[in-house]
Motif scaffolding. Structure first.
Motif, short mmCIF file in Angstrom:
data_model
loop_
_atom_site.label_atom_id
_atom_site.label_comp_id
_atom_site.label_asym_id
_atom_site.label_seq_id
_atom_site.Cartn_x
_atom_site.Cartn_y
_atom_site.Cartn_z
N ASN A 1 10.64 7.90 -19.40
CA ASN A 1 10.09 6.57 -19.65
C ASN A 1 8.61 6.62 -20.00
O ASN A 1 8.18 5.95 -20.93
N VAL A 2 7.82 7.37 -19.25
CA VAL A 2 6.42 7.60 -19.62
C VAL A 2 6.36 9.02 -20.16
O VAL A 2 6.72 9.97 -19.47
N ILE A 3 5.94 9.17 -21.41
CA ILE A 3 5.92 10.47 -22.08
C ILE A 3 4.47 10.85 -22.33
O ILE A 3 3.73 10.10 -22.97
N VAL A 4 4.06 12.00 -21.81
CA VAL A 4 2.69 12.48 -21.96
C VAL A 4 2.75 13.81 -22.71
O VAL A 4 3.44 14.74 -22.27
N GLU A 5 2.03 13.90 -23.84
CA GLU A 5 2.04 15.11 -24.66
C GLU A 5 0.61 15.53 -24.97
O GLU A 5 -0.25 14.68 -25.19
N ILE A 6 0.38 16.84 -25.00
CA ILE A 6 -0.89 17.37 -25.52
C ILE A 6 -0.57 18.37 -26.61
O ILE A 6 0.46 19.04 -26.58
N LEU B 1 -4.19 14.08 -27.01
CA LEU B 1 -3.30 13.55 -25.97
C LEU B 1 -2.62 12.30 -26.50
O LEU B 1 -3.28 11.42 -27.07
N ILE B 2 -1.32 12.22 -26.30
CA ILE B 2 -0.55 11.03 -26.67
C ILE B 2 0.24 10.59 -25.44
O ILE B 2 0.95 11.40 -24.84
N VAL B 3 0.09 9.32 -25.08
CA VAL B 3 0.88 8.74 -23.99
C VAL B 3 1.73 7.64 -24.59
O VAL B 3 1.22 6.76 -25.29
N SER B 4 3.03 7.70 -24.32
CA SER B 4 3.97 6.69 -24.82
C SER B 4 4.81 6.17 -23.67
O SER B 4 5.00 6.86 -22.67
N VAL B 5 5.31 4.95 -23.84
CA VAL B 5 6.16 4.33 -22.82
C VAL B 5 7.44 3.86 -23.49
O VAL B 5 7.41 3.30 -24.58
N LYS B 6 8.55 4.12 -22.81
CA LYS B 6 9.86 3.67 -23.31
C LYS B 6 10.55 2.95 -22.16
O LYS B 6 10.92 3.56 -21.16
N LEU B 7 10.70 1.64 -22.31
CA LEU B 7 11.32 0.84 -21.25
C LEU B 7 12.82 0.73 -21.42
O LEU B 7 13.55 0.64 -20.44
N ASP B 8 13.30 0.75 -22.66
CA ASP B 8 14.72 0.62 -22.96
C ASP B 8 15.23 1.95 -23.49
O ASP B 8 14.67 2.50 -24.45
N VAL B 9 16.28 2.48 -22.89
CA VAL B 9 16.79 3.79 -23.26
C VAL B 9 17.31 3.82 -24.70
O VAL B 9 17.34 4.87 -25.33
N GLU B 10 17.68 2.68 -25.26
CA GLU B 10 18.21 2.61 -26.61
C GLU B 10 17.13 2.45 -27.68
O GLU B 10 17.43 2.48 -28.86
N LYS B 11 15.89 2.24 -27.27
CA LYS B 11 14.81 2.01 -28.24
C LYS B 11 13.84 3.18 -28.23
O LYS B 11 13.71 3.88 -27.23
N PRO B 12 13.13 3.40 -29.34
CA PRO B 12 12.15 4.48 -29.37
C PRO B 12 10.94 4.17 -28.48
O PRO B 12 10.68 3.02 -28.15
N ALA B 13 10.23 5.22 -28.12
CA ALA B 13 9.03 5.07 -27.28
C ALA B 13 7.92 4.39 -28.07
O ALA B 13 7.83 4.52 -29.29
#
Length: 201
Positions: free
Chosen positions: A53-58, A141-153
């Protein structure tokens, strides 16, 4: 005198024509079957569904053989990084060691959360090793949030930090999410807090 009948040939010619005609029909059928697969519709990169749900990438440049470590801390949880790869909320999915044990030149690490608890999130990076001694090492650094499993972050934070020495730890971002998983913009800061205390003891 008999008229020449083009269809009245010997048996060998008839078999030859039949084989050629069947081969041609088989080729046409094969082309018709393969035609839809020649140029299949491409999946857009932004439409790919990611876990968590919360995606953190470097990410850092491919030409730099360096080991930059990602450390994250979710509300009410302990730090997660290379030596503590999982917590109750976050999991470190990839620990990139630079060129060591890597089949690609891509340099990136990522962590995913299970759920989106409300509260403060802390994201740090740590320069563990730099074989080429090329400084500074830019890290995105990129932080993304995905609340719905069927939708993209949905990307909520993008930052760039320059690391200039071994063992440098930087708090790239601290932010809060509310109960709905929305970013509270006034909480975004980079006030330093180490996440490596347990590593240094």
């Amino acid at each position: 005198m008999q008229a020449l009948d083009p269809l009245d040939d010997d048996a060998a010619a008839t078999v030859f024509r039949d084989v050629i005609l069947l081969a041609l029909l088989g080729f046409v059928a094969l082309v018709i079957l393969l035609l839809p697969h020649v140029n299949p519709p491409q999946t857009k990169v932004s439409d790919l569904l990611t876990p968590g749900n919360v995606i953190v990438e470097i990410k850092w440049p491919e030409h730099i053989d360096a080991d930059v470590d990602l450390w994250v801390q979710a509300p009410g949880d302990g730090p997660v990084g290379w030596s503590q790869r999982g917590g109750s909320i976050f999991d470190l999915l990839r620990d990139d060691l630079g060129y060591m044990n890597d089949l690609t030149a891509a340099n990136h690490e990522m962590a995913y959360s299970r759920g989106v608890p409300a509260g403060e999130y802390i994201v740090n990076i740590h320069m563990y090793r730099n074989e080429v001694q090329q400084w500074p090492v830019p890290v995105w650094l990129i932080v993304s949030v995905k609340l719905d499993v069927e939708k993209p972050a949905r990307q909520i934070i993008l930052r760039k930090v320059a690391l200039v020495r071994i063992d440098q730890e930087e708090t790239v971002v601290r932010f809060e999410l509310n109960e709905s998983g929305e970013l509270l913009p006034l909480t975004v800061n980079n006030l330093y807090k180490t996440l490596l205390e347990s590593e240094r003891l």
